[in-house]
Design a protein around this motif. Structure first.
Motif, PDB file in Angstrom:
ATOM      1  N   GLY A  84      63.413 -32.468  81.299  1.00  0.00           N
ATOM      2  CA  GLY A  84      62.332 -31.666  80.742  1.00  0.00           C
ATOM      3  C   GLY A  84      61.576 -30.840  81.762  1.00  0.00           C
ATOM      4  O   GLY A  84      60.431 -30.477  81.545  1.00  0.00           O
ATOM      5  N   MET A  85      62.200 -30.516  82.886  1.00  0.00           N
ATOM      6  CA  MET A  85      61.533 -29.718  83.921  1.00  0.00           C
ATOM      7  C   MET A  85      61.719 -28.232  83.626  1.00  0.00           C
ATOM      8  O   MET A  85      62.721 -27.816  83.068  1.00  0.00           O
ATOM      9  CB  MET A  85      62.101 -30.053  85.298  1.00  0.00           C
ATOM     10  N   LEU A  86      60.734 -27.448  84.056  1.00  0.00           N
ATOM     11  CA  LEU A  86      60.767 -25.998  83.853  1.00  0.00           C
ATOM     12  C   LEU A  86      60.525 -25.277  85.166  1.00  0.00           C
ATOM     13  O   LEU A  86      59.935 -25.850  86.069  1.00  0.00           O
ATOM     14  CB  LEU A  86      59.665 -25.592  82.865  1.00  0.00           C
ATOM     15  N   PRO A  87      60.934 -24.027  85.243  1.00  0.00           N
ATOM     16  CA  PRO A  87      61.770 -23.308  84.283  1.00  0.00           C
ATOM     17  C   PRO A  87      63.209 -23.828  84.314  1.00  0.00           C
ATOM     18  O   PRO A  87      63.638 -24.455  85.281  1.00  0.00           O
ATOM     19  CB  PRO A  87      61.696 -21.859  84.738  1.00  0.00           C
ATOM     20  N   TYR A  88      63.913 -23.526  83.247  1.00  0.00           N
ATOM     21  CA  TYR A  88      65.309 -23.950  83.109  1.00  0.00           C
ATOM     22  C   TYR A  88      66.077 -22.802  82.478  1.00  0.00           C
ATOM     23  O   TYR A  88      65.649 -22.255  81.459  1.00  0.00           O
ATOM     24  CB  TYR A  88      65.389 -25.206  82.248  1.00  0.00           C
ATOM     25  N   THR A  89      67.180 -22.419  83.095  1.00  0.00           N
ATOM     26  CA  THR A  89      67.962 -21.280  82.628  1.00  0.00           C
ATOM     27  C   THR A  89      69.404 -21.693  82.406  1.00  0.00           C
ATOM     28  O   THR A  89      69.983 -22.410  83.222  1.00  0.00           O
ATOM     29  CB  THR A  89      67.901 -20.118  83.660  1.00  0.00           C
ATOM     30  N   ASP A 138      52.940 -23.413  72.293  1.00  0.00           N
ATOM     31  CA  ASP A 138      52.692 -22.948  70.934  1.00  0.00           C
ATOM     32  C   ASP A 138      52.739 -21.409  70.914  1.00  0.00           C
ATOM     33  O   ASP A 138      52.817 -20.760  71.957  1.00  0.00           O
ATOM     34  CB  ASP A 138      51.350 -23.480  70.406  1.00  0.00           C
ATOM     35  N   ARG A 139      52.688 -20.840  69.727  1.00  0.00           N
ATOM     36  CA  ARG A 139      52.819 -19.386  69.528  1.00  0.00           C
ATOM     37  C   ARG A 139      51.766 -18.601  70.324  1.00  0.00           C
ATOM     38  O   ARG A 139      52.080 -17.601  70.965  1.00  0.00           O
ATOM     39  CB  ARG A 139      52.715 -19.076  68.034  1.00  0.00           C
ATOM     40  N   GLU A 140      50.517 -19.056  70.297  1.00  0.00           N
ATOM     41  CA  GLU A 140      49.435 -18.338  70.979  1.00  0.00           C
ATOM     42  C   GLU A 140      49.648 -18.315  72.493  1.00  0.00           C
ATOM     43  O   GLU A 140      49.534 -17.278  73.140  1.00  0.00           O
ATOM     44  CB  GLU A 140      48.086 -18.975  70.644  1.00  0.00           C
ATOM     45  N   SER A 141      49.952 -19.463  73.054  1.00  0.00           N
ATOM     46  CA  SER A 141      50.173 -19.553  74.494  1.00  0.00           C
ATOM     47  C   SER A 141      51.410 -18.756  74.909  1.00  0.00           C
ATOM     48  O   SER A 141      51.415 -18.071  75.942  1.00  0.00           O
ATOM     49  CB  SER A 141      50.312 -21.024  74.903  1.00  0.00           C
ATOM     50  N   ALA A 142      52.458 -18.825  74.093  1.00  0.00           N
ATOM     51  CA  ALA A 142      53.671 -18.047  74.379  1.00  0.00           C
ATOM     52  C   ALA A 142      53.360 -16.556  74.335  1.00  0.00           C
ATOM     53  O   ALA A 142      53.814 -15.791  75.196  1.00  0.00           O
ATOM     54  CB  ALA A 142      54.762 -18.389  73.370  1.00  0.00           C
ATOM     55  N   GLY A 143      52.569 -16.142  73.349  1.00  0.00           N
ATOM     56  CA  GLY A 143      52.189 -14.730  73.250  1.00  0.00           C
ATOM     57  C   GLY A 143      51.420 -14.257  74.469  1.00  0.00           C
ATOM     58  O   GLY A 143      51.614 -13.135  74.955  1.00  0.00           O
ATOM     59  N   PHE A 155      60.707 -21.636  79.272  1.00  0.00           N
ATOM     60  CA  PHE A 155      59.504 -21.464  80.079  1.00  0.00           C
ATOM     61  C   PHE A 155      58.280 -21.975  79.327  1.00  0.00           C
ATOM     62  O   PHE A 155      58.344 -22.271  78.137  1.00  0.00           O
ATOM     63  CB  PHE A 155      59.308 -19.982  80.433  1.00  0.00           C
ATOM     64  N   ALA A 156      57.169 -22.058  80.060  1.00  0.00           N
ATOM     65  CA  ALA A 156      55.882 -22.405  79.459  1.00  0.00           C
ATOM     66  C   ALA A 156      54.787 -21.652  80.199  1.00  0.00           C
ATOM     67  O   ALA A 156      54.919 -21.343  81.389  1.00  0.00           O
ATOM     68  CB  ALA A 156      55.631 -23.906  79.548  1.00  0.00           C
ATOM     69  N   PHE A 190      69.347 -11.328  76.875  1.00  0.00           N
ATOM     70  CA  PHE A 190      68.372 -12.290  77.377  1.00  0.00           C
ATOM     71  C   PHE A 190      67.595 -12.838  76.194  1.00  0.00           C
ATOM     72  O   PHE A 190      67.245 -12.095  75.281  1.00  0.00           O
ATOM     73  CB  PHE A 190      67.370 -11.626  78.328  1.00  0.00           C
ATOM     74  N   VAL A 191      67.298 -14.118  76.221  1.00  0.00           N
ATOM     75  CA  VAL A 191      66.400 -14.722  75.239  1.00  0.00           C
ATOM     76  C   VAL A 191      65.576 -15.790  75.954  1.00  0.00           C
ATOM     77  O   VAL A 191      66.097 -16.567  76.749  1.00  0.00           O
ATOM     78  CB  VAL A 191      67.153 -15.301  74.016  1.00  0.00           C
ATOM     79  N   GLY A 192      64.285 -15.763  75.706  1.00  0.00           N
ATOM     80  CA  GLY A 192      63.398 -16.792  76.238  1.00  0.00           C
ATOM     81  C   GLY A 192      63.133 -17.822  75.162  1.00  0.00           C
ATOM     82  O   GLY A 192      63.120 -17.484  73.975  1.00  0.00           O
ATOM     83  N   ILE A 193      62.922 -19.047  75.576  1.00  0.00           N
ATOM     84  CA  ILE A 193      62.484 -20.094  74.651  1.00  0.00           C
ATOM     85  C   ILE A 193      61.199 -20.674  75.225  1.00  0.00           C
ATOM     86  O   ILE A 193      61.207 -21.283  76.289  1.00  0.00           O
ATOM     87  CB  ILE A 193      63.549 -21.191  74.458  1.00  0.00           C
ATOM     88  N   ALA A 194      60.107 -20.423  74.504  1.00  0.00           N
ATOM     89  CA  ALA A 194      58.795 -20.893  74.938  1.00  0.00           C
ATOM     90  C   ALA A 194      58.588 -22.336  74.498  1.00  0.00           C
ATOM     91  O   ALA A 194      58.813 -22.676  73.345  1.00  0.00           O
ATOM     92  CB  ALA A 194      57.697 -20.000  74.361  1.00  0.00           C
TER      93      ALA A 194
END
Length: 178
Positions: A137-142, A101-106, A67-68, A94-98
């Motif tokens: 490279g499209m999101l979201p992707y699971t 960057d760290r700030e935006s993911a947070g 996700f982004a 479950f695990v997400g992969i952002a």
């Protein structure tokens, strides 16, 4: 002049992606397994900067969601993932992969109340997406991964909670995947 052209290109690219995902065009159905058949051996950082090897997360059913923060469909599907994790998190990891960057993911994690582990794609998010089978490279992707590491499901675009839960239950009931 070159800097202005590059910025304009990226602004246009973000707008196109936004329009694509907001319009519902990114709501593709579950995809046939394409790309790697097994979870790739990727090591990514968590939000605290610790290295986490994806293969170390195997052993029970694993749902990996990329996700982004800038992705409207990602924001739309996150509450459903959180609810499902709350309900059956003991049976499914479950695990997400952002991709950000760290700030935006947070910020995304805070606003969406993400209650599961999140890793960062790092400096080359396209490589992480491609390694998991999302060549466009499209999101979201699971990606859904069986306990033995075999990728048993992929979904590009918004993944309604009802469909994800149905798919998880179907996979959990298939003894050949355990």
């Amino acid at each position: 002049m070159m800097r202005r052209t590059v910025i304009s290109f990226y602004q246009m690219l973000v707008c196109v992606i936004f329009l694509f995902s907001a319009s519902g065009a990114a709501q593709a159905a579950s995809l046939p397994v394409q790309g790697p058949l097994f979870l790739p051996d990727l090591t990514l950082a968590d939000l605290a900067g610790h290295a986490v090897r994806l293969k170390d997360l195997q052993g029970r059913l694993l749902v990996v969601n990329l996700f982004a923060n800038w992705c409207p469909a990602c924001h739309r599907e996150a509450p459903g993932f959180v609810r499902i994790h709350r309900r059956i998190g003991s049976a499914v990891r479950f695990v997400g992969i952002a991709i950000d960057d760290r700030e935006s993911a947070g910020d995304f994690i805070s606003r969406a109340h993400i209650n599961y582990a999140v890793l960062l794609a790092g400096r080359h998010p396209g490589k992480v997406l491609a390694a998991l089978g999302d060549k466009g490279g499209m999101l979201p992707y699971t990606v859904i991964v069986a306990p033995n590491g075999r990728i048993v499901g992929r979904h590009l675009g918004y993944y309604p909670a009802k469909e994800l839960l149905r798919d998880i239950r179907k996979i959990l009931s298939d003894k050949s995947l355990q």
